[in-house]
Design an enzyme around this catalytic site. Structure first.
Site, PDB file in Angstrom:
ATOM      1  N   ARG A  55       0.805  -1.229   0.000  1.00 41.19           N
ATOM      2  CA  ARG A  55       0.000   0.000   0.000  1.00 41.19           C
ATOM      3  C   ARG A  55       0.847   1.292   0.000  1.00 41.19           C
ATOM      4  NH1 ARG A  55      -3.086   1.485   3.378  1.00 41.19           N
ATOM      5  NH2 ARG A  55      -4.718   2.238   2.011  1.00 41.19           N
ATOM      6  N   CYS A  68      14.580  -4.894  -4.324  1.00 42.00           N
ATOM      7  CA  CYS A  68      15.415  -4.090  -5.217  1.00 42.00           C
ATOM      8  C   CYS A  68      14.570  -3.141  -6.054  1.00 42.00           C
ATOM      9  CB  CYS A  68      16.235  -5.005  -6.108  1.00 42.00           C
ATOM     10  SG  CYS A  68      17.208  -6.136  -5.126  1.00 42.00           S
TER      11      CYS A  68
END
Ligand SMILES: Cc1ncc(COP(=O)(O)O)c(C=O)c1O
Length: 422
Positions: A312, A342
């Site tokens: 979120r 990453c």
């Protein structure tokens, strides 16, 4: 109201110290409070006690079958958007006669599955879907209960990604085309017109968009009556917001009062599809600080939960409060709380004033019970985390942490790619 509180500086979920669970199951994990879940369901459902209604929990908000079973035991139904959610709801013991099926892209197999289980109604989102549901029902020798999801074109004044009731959104049938769609449906022999449905968005913090939508639906209901089309269910969707930070959404009792006031004379059974308001503040995500560092004078707390566990913040720039498991006097710093993924967008909090956490310390990401685990992925080949439910002094793992083998389940290396032994 929720049941996450500090007792002598330690964060508890009900009567369980969160640290105790963390030490037993490891981090990260989601932790839900059964009392909070039950309380929220009862407050919402009870607020509509004066009118015939069904509370169909929106499974997408939290689809763990233990949680669905809890609401089923309270007499709740389910709002589903896929065959998978239907499977979960049935497994949890939800009565098919209390299941409504929303979603713009229902597949034939999913429609067949829902028909064979005898759900209450399909919330149909297009003219083509009407034809397909009718045709599948004919093949199976059934009549499909349907509602048309109409798009009332009101602005829910929420994040654009969770706004669904505007003309430009992909959801529902334009309210101006609804009469034509109902007339079409009335001519299709294997459809049983049961309702009108609408859902305008999520995390709404005002009543006015709900009431504007209801006004438009009432006009539609009047027109349908004149056309001799009998509507027995009015599905007003979900969308009621919660407090993540300082929002002040209407309490469910105010929401209910306003709806009942505006619509009690309608001879219908109301259907509601609440998700976030029931589960959002009933769950937290517990994570551990792995490292701290400074880049260009900026503080970073690197924790073991990432955007694959709770997307979120990355997806909606959503705010989740960050709290320590153990509260004590210390200095605070302003830091980005980031995960191990990453991606630069992988964060749980940005430029947030937080305690000066040290590696090994645990913290709770609050209000993570809705659209938390259900939006989790295995990105970066990270096993999905455990889910735990606290119940008084006890706690239970309601979904075990995934294993490495879970990560590759179903994957096959073709024989031609297998390394031959020299
Ligand atoms: C059709 C439908 N019903 C219900 C909901 C649940 O919304 P909320 O969690 O905001 O109550 C959603 C969520 O977007 C939805 O799309």
């Amino acid at each position: 109201m929720h049941h996450f509180n500090y007792v002598k500086g330690e964060l508890y979920c009900e009567e369980v110290p969160v640290r105790e669970v963390a030490e037993a199951v490891g981090t990260p994990f989601y932790l839900y409070s059964r009392r909070t879940l039950t309380h929220h369901f009862r407050v919402f459902d009870g607020a509509f006690a004066s009118v015939p209604h069904l509370t169909c929990f929106a499974v997408k908000a939290n689809s763990n079958i233990a949680i669905l079973a809890l609401f089923a035991a309270e007499g709740g139904g389910a709002d589903i958007v896929s065959g998978g959610e239907l499977f979960r709801a049935l497994k949890a013991g939800v009565d098919p006669a209390k299941i409504v099926y929303s979603g713009v892209g229902k597949k034939v197999e999913e429609i067949d599955y829902a028909l064979s289980e005898g759900i209450l109604m399909f919330n149909i989102e297009s003219f083509q879907e009407l034809e397909v549901v009718n045709e599948r029902a004919a093949r199976l020798g059934k009549k499909a209960g349907i509602a048309l999801r109409v798009n009332p074109d009101v602005d829910p004044e929420t994040h654009p990604y969770i706004s669904t009731g505007l003309k430009e959104n992909k959801f529902g049938v334009d309210i101006d085309a609804a009469i034509e769609a109902y007339s079409r449906a009335a001519r299709l022999k294997n459809l049983d017109i049961r309702g009108v449905s609408c859902h305008i968005g999520s995390q709404l913090t005002k009543l006015s968009p709900f009431l504007d939508a209801l006004d438009r639906l009432k006009i539609l209901l009047g027109r349908l009556e004149m056309e001799g089309i009998d509507i027995r269910y009015l599905d007003l969707g979900g969308g009621l917001g919660i407090t993540y930070r300082d929002e002040e959404p209407p309490h469910p009792s105010r929401y209910a009062e306003a709806i009942v006031d505006a619509a009690q004379e309608l001879p219908v059974t109301f259907v509601f599809e609440p998700g976030r308001v029931i589960v959002g503040n009933a769950g937290i995500l517990v994570t551990k600080v792995l490292y701290t560092k400074q880049n260009e004078g900026k503080n970073f707390l690197i924790v073991d939960a990432g955007m694959n566990d709770l997307v979120r913040p990355s997806l909606y720039k959503a705010y989740h409060a960050i709290q320590p498991l153990t509260r004590r006097r210390r200095r605070t710093i302003v830091a980005d709380v980031v995960g191990p993924i990453c991606e630069s967008g992988d964060y749980l909090a940005k430029e947030r004033e937080v305690p000066d956490f040290q590696p090994g310390e645990m913290l709770a990401v609050m209000s993570a019970g809705a659209y938390g685990f259900t939006m989790a992925s295995n990105y970066n080949s990270r096993p999905r985390v455990a889910e735990v439910m606290a119940d008084g002094k006890e706690w239970f793992v309601i979904r075990r942490r995934e294993t490495m083998n879970d990560l590759v389940r179903g994957e096959v290396v073709p024989r031609s790619l297998k390394k031959k032994k020299e």
